[in-house]
Design a protein around this motif. Structure first.
Motif, PDB file in Angstrom:
ATOM      1  N   ASP A 513       0.713  -1.460   0.445  1.00  0.00           N
ATOM      2  CA  ASP A 513      -0.260  -0.042  -0.417  1.00  0.00           C
ATOM      3  C   ASP A 513       0.772   1.316   0.320  1.00  0.00           C
ATOM      4  O   ASP A 513       1.951   1.514   0.135  1.00  0.00           O
ATOM      5  N   ASN A 514      -0.102   2.391  -0.615  1.00  0.00           N
ATOM      6  CA  ASN A 514       1.086   4.019  -0.309  1.00  0.00           C
ATOM      7  C   ASN A 514       0.558   4.656   0.994  1.00  0.00           C
ATOM      8  O   ASN A 514       0.030   5.700   0.328  1.00  0.00           O
ATOM      9  N   GLY A 515       0.150   3.588   1.723  1.00  0.00           N
ATOM     10  CA  GLY A 515      -0.224   4.319   3.317  1.00  0.00           C
ATOM     11  C   GLY A 515       0.795   5.110   4.149  1.00  0.00           C
ATOM     12  O   GLY A 515       1.696   5.737   3.649  1.00  0.00           O
ATOM     13  N   ASP A 521      10.248   0.767  15.425  1.00  0.00           N
ATOM     14  CA  ASP A 521       9.853  -0.128  16.880  1.00  0.00           C
ATOM     15  C   ASP A 521       7.755  -0.470  16.530  1.00  0.00           C
ATOM     16  O   ASP A 521       7.532  -1.283  16.807  1.00  0.00           O
ATOM     17  N   GLN A 522       7.306   0.657  15.649  1.00  0.00           N
ATOM     18  CA  GLN A 522       6.114  -0.317  15.348  1.00  0.00           C
ATOM     19  C   GLN A 522       5.897  -1.660  14.619  1.00  0.00           C
ATOM     20  O   GLN A 522       4.973  -2.717  15.596  1.00  0.00           O
ATOM     21  N   ILE A 523       7.249  -1.830  13.779  1.00  0.00           N
ATOM     22  CA  ILE A 523       7.371  -2.813  13.217  1.00  0.00           C
ATOM     23  C   ILE A 523       7.550  -4.346  14.290  1.00  0.00           C
ATOM     24  O   ILE A 523       7.174  -5.104  14.006  1.00  0.00           O
ATOM     25  N   ASP A 524       8.532  -3.226  15.273  1.00  0.00           N
ATOM     26  CA  ASP A 524       9.674  -4.952  15.839  1.00  0.00           C
ATOM     27  C   ASP A 524       8.039  -4.918  16.783  1.00  0.00           C
ATOM     28  O   ASP A 524       7.427  -6.217  17.575  1.00  0.00           O
ATOM     29  N   HIS A 525       6.572  -4.272  17.208  1.00  0.00           N
ATOM     30  CA  HIS A 525       5.860  -4.063  18.145  1.00  0.00           C
ATOM     31  C   HIS A 525       4.684  -4.965  17.816  1.00  0.00           C
ATOM     32  O   HIS A 525       4.129  -6.494  18.900  1.00  0.00           O
ATOM     33  N   ILE A 526       4.277  -5.056  16.674  1.00  0.00           N
ATOM     34  CA  ILE A 526       3.778  -6.085  15.756  1.00  0.00           C
ATOM     35  C   ILE A 526       4.610  -7.605  15.625  1.00  0.00           C
ATOM     36  O   ILE A 526       3.781  -8.811  16.627  1.00  0.00           O
ATOM     37  N   LEU A 527       5.534  -7.575  15.430  1.00  0.00           N
ATOM     38  CA  LEU A 527       6.576  -9.260  15.122  1.00  0.00           C
ATOM     39  C   LEU A 527       6.821  -9.538  16.427  1.00  0.00           C
ATOM     40  O   LEU A 527       6.804 -11.142  16.576  1.00  0.00           O
ATOM     41  N   SER A 528       6.677  -9.008  17.886  1.00  0.00           N
ATOM     42  CA  SER A 528       7.391  -9.618  19.020  1.00  0.00           C
ATOM     43  C   SER A 528       5.601  -9.893  19.020  1.00  0.00           C
ATOM     44  O   SER A 528       6.532 -10.096  20.847  1.00  0.00           O
ATOM     45  N   ALA A 529       4.533  -9.156  19.239  1.00  0.00           N
ATOM     46  CA  ALA A 529       3.453  -9.114  20.124  1.00  0.00           C
ATOM     47  C   ALA A 529       3.949  -7.955  21.338  1.00  0.00           C
ATOM     48  O   ALA A 529       2.981  -8.952  22.620  1.00  0.00           O
ATOM     49  N   ALA A 530       4.739  -6.971  21.214  1.00  0.00           N
ATOM     50  CA  ALA A 530       4.999  -6.544  22.462  1.00  0.00           C
ATOM     51  C   ALA A 530       3.368  -5.974  23.392  1.00  0.00           C
ATOM     52  O   ALA A 530       3.260  -5.146  24.295  1.00  0.00           O
ATOM     53  N   SER A 531       2.650  -5.491  21.748  1.00  0.00           N
ATOM     54  CA  SER A 531       1.202  -4.607  22.333  1.00  0.00           C
ATOM     55  C   SER A 531       0.248  -5.216  22.604  1.00  0.00           C
ATOM     56  O   SER A 531       0.362  -6.074  21.088  1.00  0.00           O
ATOM     57  N   ASP A 532      -1.360  -4.721  22.723  1.00  0.00           N
ATOM     58  CA  ASP A 532      -2.159  -5.796  22.238  1.00  0.00           C
ATOM     59  C   ASP A 532      -3.492  -4.767  22.904  1.00  0.00           C
ATOM     60  O   ASP A 532      -4.084  -5.079  22.763  1.00  0.00           O
ATOM     61  N   SER A 561       9.196  -1.658   5.558  1.00  0.00           N
ATOM     62  CA  SER A 561       7.386   0.189   5.619  1.00  0.00           C
ATOM     63  C   SER A 561       9.121   1.461   5.985  1.00  0.00           C
ATOM     64  O   SER A 561      10.229   1.298   6.244  1.00  0.00           O
ATOM     65  N   VAL A 562       7.978   2.591   5.222  1.00  0.00           N
ATOM     66  CA  VAL A 562       9.360   3.734   5.147  1.00  0.00           C
ATOM     67  C   VAL A 562       8.046   4.544   6.003  1.00  0.00           C
ATOM     68  O   VAL A 562       7.160   4.728   5.273  1.00  0.00           O
ATOM     69  N   PRO A 563       8.093   5.869   6.826  1.00  0.00           N
ATOM     70  CA  PRO A 563       7.099   6.201   7.648  1.00  0.00           C
ATOM     71  C   PRO A 563       6.943   7.617   6.270  1.00  0.00           C
ATOM     72  O   PRO A 563       7.578   8.307   5.701  1.00  0.00           O
ATOM     73  N   GLY A 564       5.106   7.463   6.297  1.00  0.00           N
ATOM     74  CA  GLY A 564       5.066   7.763   5.050  1.00  0.00           C
ATOM     75  C   GLY A 564       5.260   7.579   3.495  1.00  0.00           C
ATOM     76  O   GLY A 564       4.897   8.626   3.055  1.00  0.00           O
ATOM     77  N   GLY A 565       5.803   6.465   3.580  1.00  0.00           N
ATOM     78  CA  GLY A 565       6.253   6.062   1.920  1.00  0.00           C
ATOM     79  C   GLY A 565       5.621   4.425   1.961  1.00  0.00           C
ATOM     80  O   GLY A 565       5.652   3.716   0.941  1.00  0.00           O
ATOM     81  N   GLY A 566       4.619   4.166   2.954  1.00  0.00           N
ATOM     82  CA  GLY A 566       3.868   2.490   2.560  1.00  0.00           C
ATOM     83  C   GLY A 566       4.433   1.819   3.135  1.00  0.00           C
ATOM     84  O   GLY A 566       5.393   2.024   4.313  1.00  0.00           O
TER      85      GLY A 566
END
Length: 584
Positions: A513-515, A521-532, A561-566
């Motif tokens: 996506d181009n979102g 740190d958000q990617i690490d959050h998702i992959l490690s399930a640190a936040s639910d 992912s790149v912030p602002g770049g999808g």
């Protein structure tokens, strides 16, 4: 067939006694055998060494006689005369008689020398002394082999074993030992002939007699080139000596063990190998093992009789306990045991009574739990009726809109109905990529109907991957994540691409996506399930977790992912196509 406690006790005790006696007897047998073998090995090694020393004296005597012949100036002159005047019969006769007288001392010094031959360098025999009439002239093949071996020497005496024809008996041969060397002139040391001596086996047999007295005992004598020179039994197989073997070692050959003694003379380079069987020694040592076994059998008989006499009173509490357990197995949970003593059997009886009380209590609890579970099952069935009712309602609404020719709304309801039906299937039931992409199109149709700002979505998949098996509802959380989070702050130009291909033997599904993108740190959050706390990591983590549980490595999910770049999310799944798949 049931075995009583008395029989089991006797059997167990018999095994223990027999095992103990067997181990004790075997250890005693092995210890005695080892000590005996060490003693016998030492004695046999000394006998072999002494025999080698005696052989060395006999061999040196042969060397002395050969030196006497080779370096005797008178013999040299006579032999050279024979070589130069071979046509004069009278002179030859005179020279032969002179040689006979010169060599008569050889017969007296060493009676085991049977014949002596003188050859020139061309192989012509000018003299042979018939000390033994059963030995004739050497045939050409024997002489050629003798000369070939002497030519490879440096002038020393060469030993070998040969079969020589018996001139008195046609076709018969006898084995003899041959010692030969070059004859050199005393002054110039120029080689002018070849000396060949034929020696009887008894030269060595008498010396080695002590090593062959035992049963299955053999001796083998090897000359300086490690060729067999003498064996007391020519039909016995030649021993193969292991590399690095010591002067004395034991080796098993077939059913018996043999003791070997090896001795090499540093002077003559002869090797004497003695071999004797240890079977008689082992049979004597085995008497200790037999005594232990017989003692064990006697102890078993005595123990069995004592157990049979006293086991009745000792095992009565055990019998009462067995009867009570049989009654409980038949359904009588009120049975109890009355302890008769204060030992371990009484403790077993009290434990049985406590267990019977617990069993009765557990039966009541299980009965009540089964009633509760049936009630919960009825409620779960009722809860499953609601989604099916909703699906049937949407299906009816679709047909009503279809009849009214409201196709846009009807298609939207159809997409929602299909997505609902797909989600009602069991999650652990696999589907194919074709069906998974069709449900993603339904989801995109629903999003397209409700979103004010339009988006552009592309789905690309080759025919070779459309029928690959994959878990159900694996792409929907990823696509939903793009609409809920990636496009949240974007008002226009929304773009979503889904592609599937086979690469490196894997099924790779890439969602781009181009979102707004994500921070590392958000990617690490998702992959490690640190936040639910948010839906996004929960959905993606469920995808990651399902892949881990179903397949393990090297399969999984990657996020770039790149912030602002999808954002690009890649699924790595097994490439597992089905051969016959019916899809809607």
């Amino acid at each position: 067939m049931k075995i009583g406690m008395n029989a089991k006790l006797i059997l167990a005790l018999s095994v223990i006694i027999l095992f103990s006696c067997s181990v004790t007897g075997y250890l005693s047998y092995r210890t005695h055998l080892q000590l005996f073998e060490e003693e016998v090995s030492g004695q046999y090694a000394k006998a072999n060494e002494q025999a080698m020393a005696n052989l060395e004296l006999r061999i040196q005597e042969i060397y002395r006689i050969s030196n006497y012949i080779v370096f005797n100036s008178v013999i040299e002159k006579v032999v050279q005369k024979l070589m130069t005047r071979s046509d004069d019969l009278f002179d030859n006769y005179v020279e032969h008689e002179e040689l006979q007288s010169l060599l008569r001392q050889v017969k007296l010094d060493e009676p085991y020398i049977q014949s002596v031959y003188f050859y020139d360098l061309n192989g012509v025999n000018y003299y042979y002394g018939h000390i033994d009439e059963t030995i004739g002239r050497l045939d050409d093949a024997v002489f050629a082999d003798v000369k070939r071996n002497v030519e490879q020497s440096n002038g020393q005496l060469i030993w070998m074993r040969k079969a020589l024809a018996n001139p008195l008996r046609q076709g018969e041969t006898n084995d003899y030992i041959i010692a030969s060397r070059w004859m050199k002139k005393n002054k110039s040391l120029e080689t002018y002939g070849l000396l060949v001596m034929v020696i009887d086996d008894r030269l060595f047999a008498k010396t080695l007699l002590d090593l062959t007295k035992g049963a299955d005992s053999n001796v083998f004598l090897y000359e300086q080139r490690n060729e067999l020179l003498y064996a007391d039994n020519v039909s016995a197989p030649l021993p193969e000596l292991p590399e690095g073997a010591g002067p004395v070692f034991v080796r098993r050959e077939g059913p018996h063990s043999f003791l070997y003694a090896v001795n090499r003379s540093p002077q003559s380079q002869f090797t004497l190998v003695g071999r004797t069987s240890l079977a008689s020694f082992h049979s004597k040592s085995k008497i200790l093992l037999d005594i232990s076994l017989y003692s064990g059998i006697g102890a078993i008989l005595i123990s069995g009789a004592l157990i049979a006499l006293f086991s009745g009173r000792l095992l009565r509490p055990m019998k009462d306990l067995v009867k009570a357990m049989r009654r409980m197995r038949e359904g009588d949970f009120d049975v109890r045991v009355r302890p008769r003593s204060r030992d371990e059997l009484a403790f077993l009886g009290e434990s049985f009574n406590a267990m019977a009380d617990n069993v009765s209590s557990l039966i009541r609890e299980v009965y009540e739990r089964q009633l509760s579970e049936r009630e919960a099952e009825l409620k779960a069935i009722q809860a499953q009726l609601n989604p099916h009712f909703l699906y049937n309602t949407l299906n009816g609404l679709y047909w009503k809109l279809y009849v009214q020719n409201d196709m846009e709304t009807a298609n939207l309801v159809s997409a929602l109905s299909g997505l609902l039906k797909y989600s009602l299937e069991r999650v652990d039931k696999h589907t194919v990529l074709r069906e998974e992409l069709r449900q993603i199109r339904h989801y995109l149709d629903i999003q397209d109907a409700f979103m004010e700002n339009r988006f552009h979505a592309e789905i690309e998949a080759g025919d070779d991957v459309l029928d690959c098996k994959m878990p159900r509802l694996l792409l929907q959380p990823i696509v939903e994540n793009a609409f809920v989070h990636a496009f949240r702050d974007r008002t226009s130009g929304k773009r979503l691409t889904i592609s599937a291909e086979r690469r490196d033997g894997l099924l790779r599904i890439v969602t781009t996506d181009n979102g707004s993108g994500m921070e590392p740190d958000q990617i690490d959050h998702i992959l490690s399930a640190a936040s639910d706390e948010e839906r996004m990591p929960i959905g993606l983590r469920s995808v990651i977790r399902r892949i881990e549980l179903l397949y393990g490595k090297p399969y999984g999910l990657e996020i770039e992912s790149v912030p602002g770049g999808g954002t690009t999310i890649t699924l790595r799944l097994p490439y597992d196509p089905v051969s016959d798949q019916h899809t809607a």
